[in-house]
Design an enzyme around this catalytic site. Structure first.
Site, PDB file in Angstrom:
ATOM      1  N   GLY A 177       2.861  -1.147   4.289  1.00  0.00           N
ATOM      2  CA  GLY A 177       2.972   0.255   3.946  1.00  0.00           C
ATOM      3  C   GLY A 177       4.393   0.634   3.562  1.00  0.00           C
TER       4      GLY A 177
ATOM      5  N   HIS B   1      -9.645   0.996   5.016  1.00  0.00           N
ATOM      6  CA  HIS B   1      -8.384   1.207   5.728  1.00  0.00           C
ATOM      7  C   HIS B   1      -8.608   2.181   6.879  1.00  0.00           C
ATOM      8  CE1 HIS B   1      -4.246   2.493   6.504  1.00  0.00           C
ATOM      9  NE2 HIS B   1      -3.860   1.384   5.899  1.00  0.00           N
TER      10      HIS B   1
ATOM     11  N   GLY C 297       2.329   2.524  10.737  1.00  0.00           N
ATOM     12  CA  GLY C 297       3.249   3.633  10.539  1.00  0.00           C
ATOM     13  C   GLY C 297       3.923   4.129  11.804  1.00  0.00           C
TER      14      GLY C 297
ATOM     15  N   GLU D  84      -5.368  -4.885  10.681  1.00  0.00           N
ATOM     16  CA  GLU D  84      -4.377  -3.847  10.927  1.00  0.00           C
ATOM     17  C   GLU D  84      -4.671  -3.142  12.250  1.00  0.00           C
ATOM     18  OE1 GLU D  84      -2.517  -2.144   6.985  1.00  0.00           O
ATOM     19  OE2 GLU D  84      -4.497  -1.324   7.313  1.00  0.00           O
TER      20      GLU D  84
ATOM     21  N   SER E 105       3.275  -1.946  10.356  1.00  0.00           N
ATOM     22  CA  SER E 105       4.737  -1.904  10.491  1.00  0.00           C
ATOM     23  C   SER E 105       5.391  -3.249  10.177  1.00  0.00           C
ATOM     24  CB  SER E 105       5.133  -1.416  11.892  1.00  0.00           C
ATOM     25  OG  SER E 105       4.674  -0.094  12.109  1.00  0.00           O
TER      26      SER E 105
ATOM     27  N   ASN F  81       0.868  -1.175   0.000  1.00  0.00           N
ATOM     28  CA  ASN F  81       0.000   0.000   0.000  1.00  0.00           C
ATOM     29  C   ASN F  81       0.909   1.231   0.000  1.00  0.00           C
ATOM     30  OD1 ASN F  81      -1.880   2.020   0.395  1.00  0.00           O
ATOM     31  ND2 ASN F  81      -2.307   1.485   2.525  1.00  0.00           N
ATOM     32  N   TRP F  82       1.024   1.845  -1.167  1.00  0.00           N
ATOM     33  CA  TRP F  82       1.932   2.981  -1.304  1.00  0.00           C
ATOM     34  C   TRP F  82       1.393   4.267  -0.702  1.00  0.00           C
ATOM     35  CZ3 TRP F  82       3.916   2.543  -7.074  1.00  0.00           C
ATOM     36  CH2 TRP F  82       4.881   1.537  -7.141  1.00  0.00           C
ATOM     37  N   LYS F  83       0.118   4.271  -0.325  1.00  0.00           N
ATOM     38  CA  LYS F  83      -0.496   5.473   0.243  1.00  0.00           C
ATOM     39  C   LYS F  83      -0.254   6.665  -0.698  1.00  0.00           C
ATOM     40  CE  LYS F  83      -0.172   3.401   4.789  1.00  0.00           C
ATOM     41  NZ  LYS F  83      -0.078   3.606   6.235  1.00  0.00           N
TER      42      LYS F  83
ATOM     43  N   GLU G 140      -7.001   4.627   7.942  1.00  0.00           N
ATOM     44  CA  GLU G 140      -6.814   6.037   7.607  1.00  0.00           C
ATOM     45  C   GLU G 140      -8.049   6.596   6.912  1.00  0.00           C
ATOM     46  OE1 GLU G 140      -1.980   5.463   7.213  1.00  0.00           O
ATOM     47  OE2 GLU G 140      -3.200   5.681   5.398  1.00  0.00           O
TER      48      GLU G 140
END
Length: 254
Positions: A235, A97, A175, A169, A214, A12-14, A99
Site C-alpha cells: 500500500g 481486499h 495501514g 493480508e 505495512s 495498491n495505490w488505493k 477494505e
C-alpha cells in the site's frame, strides 16, 4: 521465496494520486523495471487512471485495477465491468481486499464470482485473504484463512487456479504500521499453500502467494527470505518512487 516462482511486487495505490501524480510516477519507474522473467511489477490504480497508465506502461510494468463487478454489464451504478477492464488493457485486478470486505460488503461468495469472471476476461486476479486481530489472538487464523481460500476457489480448475495470485493480508497490519513477523507471515502462507495443495495437488507449488500489510523497505528482505512468500502487495510504500524501486530491487536480488 522459491526461485522457481517469479516474484511479484504489486502496488495498491488505493484512493491516492491525481492523474498528474500518477503519470509522473510511471514515467519515473518505467525504465527501472526488471524483466518480467525476473520480477512481475504491477501498479493497481483508481479506475479513472487506468487507461492513461496502460498507454504509458513500459515493457515490464503492468497496470491493474483495485476491484471489479463480476457481471459484464447491468444496472450496477458506480461499478466497473470486467469487460471494460479487459478492453482498457489492464492485466491484473485485486479481488476481495479487506477494505472492500469491511466497507463495501464484499463476501466470500462474490469474491468467487469475481475470480471466475476475471479469468474469463484474461485478467490475473490477486485474491486477498486475511484475519482480524481478534481472530489472530484467538488462534484461529489458519482456519479462517483456509475457509476464505476454499470459498474463493470454488469450482476453479487446475489451469485457472494457476492463473491466480493469492495475497495474504492480516487486517490488523494494513495501514497500521504493524507487520506480521516474517515467521507469522510464513506460517500462515504455508497454511494457505497447504490448502491449495489439498485442492490442486502439485499445482499449488506454482501459485504465487504474496504478503501484504505495512510492507516497506525495512522488512521486505526478511519477508522475501521465507520459502513460501513470493512477493508483496504493497500500500503506502508503493506511492513513493524510491520506495517502490527498493521493493522491486529486493525481489530481484533474491
Amino acid at each position: 521465496m522459491n526461485k522457481h516462482r517469479i516474484p511479484v511486487i504489486a502496488g495498491n495505490w488505493k484512493m491516492y494520486k491525481t492523474r498528474d501524480e500518477a503519470l509522473q510516477f510511471i514515467y519515473a519507474v518505467n525504465q527501472e523495471m526488471p524483466s518480467r522473467d525476473e520480477v512481475e511489477t504491477v501498479i493497481c490504480a483508481n479506475d479513472v487512471l487506468l487507461r492513461d497508465l496502460v498507454k504509458r506502461q513500459g515493457e515490464s510494468l503492468k497496470i491493474g485495477a483495485q476491484n471489479m463487478h463480476f457481471a459484464e454489464n447491468g444496472a450496477f451504478t458506480g461499478e466497473t465491468s470486467p469487460l471494460v477492464l479487459e478492453t482498457t488493457g489492464v492485466a491484473y485486478v485485486i479481488i476481495g481486499h479487506s477494505e472492500r470486505r469491511a466497507m463495501f460488503n464484499e463476501t466470500d461468495e462474490t469474491v468467487n464470482l469475481k475470480v471466475h469472471s476475471a479469468i474469463k476476461h484474461d485478467l490475473t486476479p490477486i485474491v486477498c485473504v486475511g484475519e482480524s486481530l481478534e481472530i489472530r489472538e484467538a488462534g484461529t487464523t489458519n482456519e479462517v484463512v483456509k475457509n476464505q481460500i476454499i470459498k474463493a476457489y470454488a469450482n476453479l480448475n487446475d489451469k485457472d487456479a494457476l492463473s491466480t495470485i493469492v495475497a495474504y493480508e492480516p487486517i490488523w497490519a494494513i495501514g497500521t504500521g504493524k507487520t506480521a513477523t516474517p515467521e507469522q507471515a510464513e506460517e500462515t502462507i504455508k497454511a494457505i499453500r497447504d490448502v491449495l495443495a489439498s485442492l490442486y495437488g502439485e499445482v499449488a507449488s506454482k501459485i504465487r502467494i504474496l504478503y501484504g500489510g505495512s510492507v516497506n523497505a525495512k522488512n521486505i528482505d526478511a519477508l522475501l527470505a521465507k520459502e513460501n512468500i513470493d512477493g508483496a502487495l504493497v500500500g503506502g510504500a508503493s506511492l513513493d518512487v524510491s520506495s517502490y524501486l527498493t521493493l522491486v530491487k529486493a525481489a530481484l536480488n533474491k
